[in-house]
Write a protein that holds these residues in place. Structure first.
Motif, PDB file in Angstrom:
ATOM      1  N   HIS A 141       2.188   2.302  -3.406  1.00 35.33           N
ATOM      2  CA  HIS A 141       1.226   2.646  -4.447  1.00 35.33           C
ATOM      3  C   HIS A 141       0.193   3.633  -3.902  1.00 35.33           C
ATOM      4  N   GLU A 146      -2.351   5.009  -5.102  1.00 34.71           N
ATOM      5  CA  GLU A 146      -3.756   4.720  -5.399  1.00 34.71           C
ATOM      6  C   GLU A 146      -4.336   3.701  -4.411  1.00 34.71           C
ATOM      7  N   LEU A 147      -3.501   2.788  -3.917  1.00 34.01           N
ATOM      8  CA  LEU A 147      -3.968   1.851  -2.894  1.00 34.01           C
ATOM      9  C   LEU A 147      -4.156   2.558  -1.559  1.00 34.01           C
ATOM     10  N   ILE A 181       0.837  -1.202   0.000  1.00 32.07           N
ATOM     11  CA  ILE A 181       0.000   0.000   0.000  1.00 32.07           C
ATOM     12  C   ILE A 181       0.873   1.255   0.000  1.00 32.07           C
ATOM     13  N   SER A 216      -4.946   5.636  -1.064  1.00 32.86           N
ATOM     14  CA  SER A 216      -6.136   6.483  -1.101  1.00 32.86           C
ATOM     15  C   SER A 216      -7.411   5.667  -0.935  1.00 32.86           C
ATOM     16  N   ARG A 217      -7.405   4.417  -1.326  1.00 30.24           N
ATOM     17  CA  ARG A 217      -8.587   3.566  -1.195  1.00 30.24           C
ATOM     18  C   ARG A 217      -8.695   2.940   0.192  1.00 30.24           C
ATOM     19  N   SER A 218      -7.617   2.944   0.947  1.00 33.08           N
ATOM     20  CA  SER A 218      -7.617   2.306   2.259  1.00 33.08           C
ATOM     21  C   SER A 218      -8.607   2.963   3.206  1.00 33.08           C
ATOM     22  N   TYR A 219      -8.650   4.284   3.216  1.00 29.69           N
ATOM     23  CA  TYR A 219      -9.580   4.993   4.087  1.00 29.69           C
ATOM     24  C   TYR A 219     -11.016   4.632   3.724  1.00 29.69           C
ATOM     25  N   GLU A 220     -11.278   4.582   2.433  1.00 28.56           N
ATOM     26  CA  GLU A 220     -12.599   4.245   1.918  1.00 28.56           C
ATOM     27  C   GLU A 220     -13.047   2.849   2.381  1.00 28.56           C
ATOM     28  N   SER A 221     -12.124   1.917   2.385  1.00 29.78           N
ATOM     29  CA  SER A 221     -12.478   0.542   2.740  1.00 29.78           C
ATOM     30  C   SER A 221     -12.773   0.373   4.228  1.00 29.78           C
TER      31      SER A 221
END
Length: 90
Positions: free
Chosen positions: A18, A20-21, A15, A23-28
């Motif tokens: 990258h 982009e990974l 993570i 940035s998606r971690s918070y979302e998940s």
């Protein structure tokens, strides 16, 4: 539940490499944030304050996990305790 720390470290390092990974971690983590927010509200914390606290907790603990993953320390607990220690409940 305690995660498999070797797998966790590997995933967090990936993570970190990258954006982009990352940035998606918070979302998940939205389901966990919502459960924590609901708990705080049920304990009498104002809804807005509960939302801010949950966001702060997720941010602080995610940073702790990332710092732990970047190193070689086998135990993430001191990092998580330090991260939680900066937060104050009203």
């Amino acid at each position: 539940m305690i995660p498999d720390l070797a797998v966790t470290r590997g995933r967090l390092r990936l993570i970190a490499e990258h954006p982009e990974l990352a940035s998606r971690s918070y979302e998940s983590l939205a389901p966990q944030r919502e459960r924590a927010r609901a708990y705080l509200v049920s304990a009498g914390v104002d809804e807005d304050v509960a939302g801010y606290l949950c966001a702060a907790f997720v941010g602080a603990t995610f940073e702790a996990w990332m710092r732990w993953a970047a190193g070689t320390d086998p135990d993430p607990v001191p990092y998580l305790v330090a991260a939680a220690g900066v937060l104050r409940l009203p």
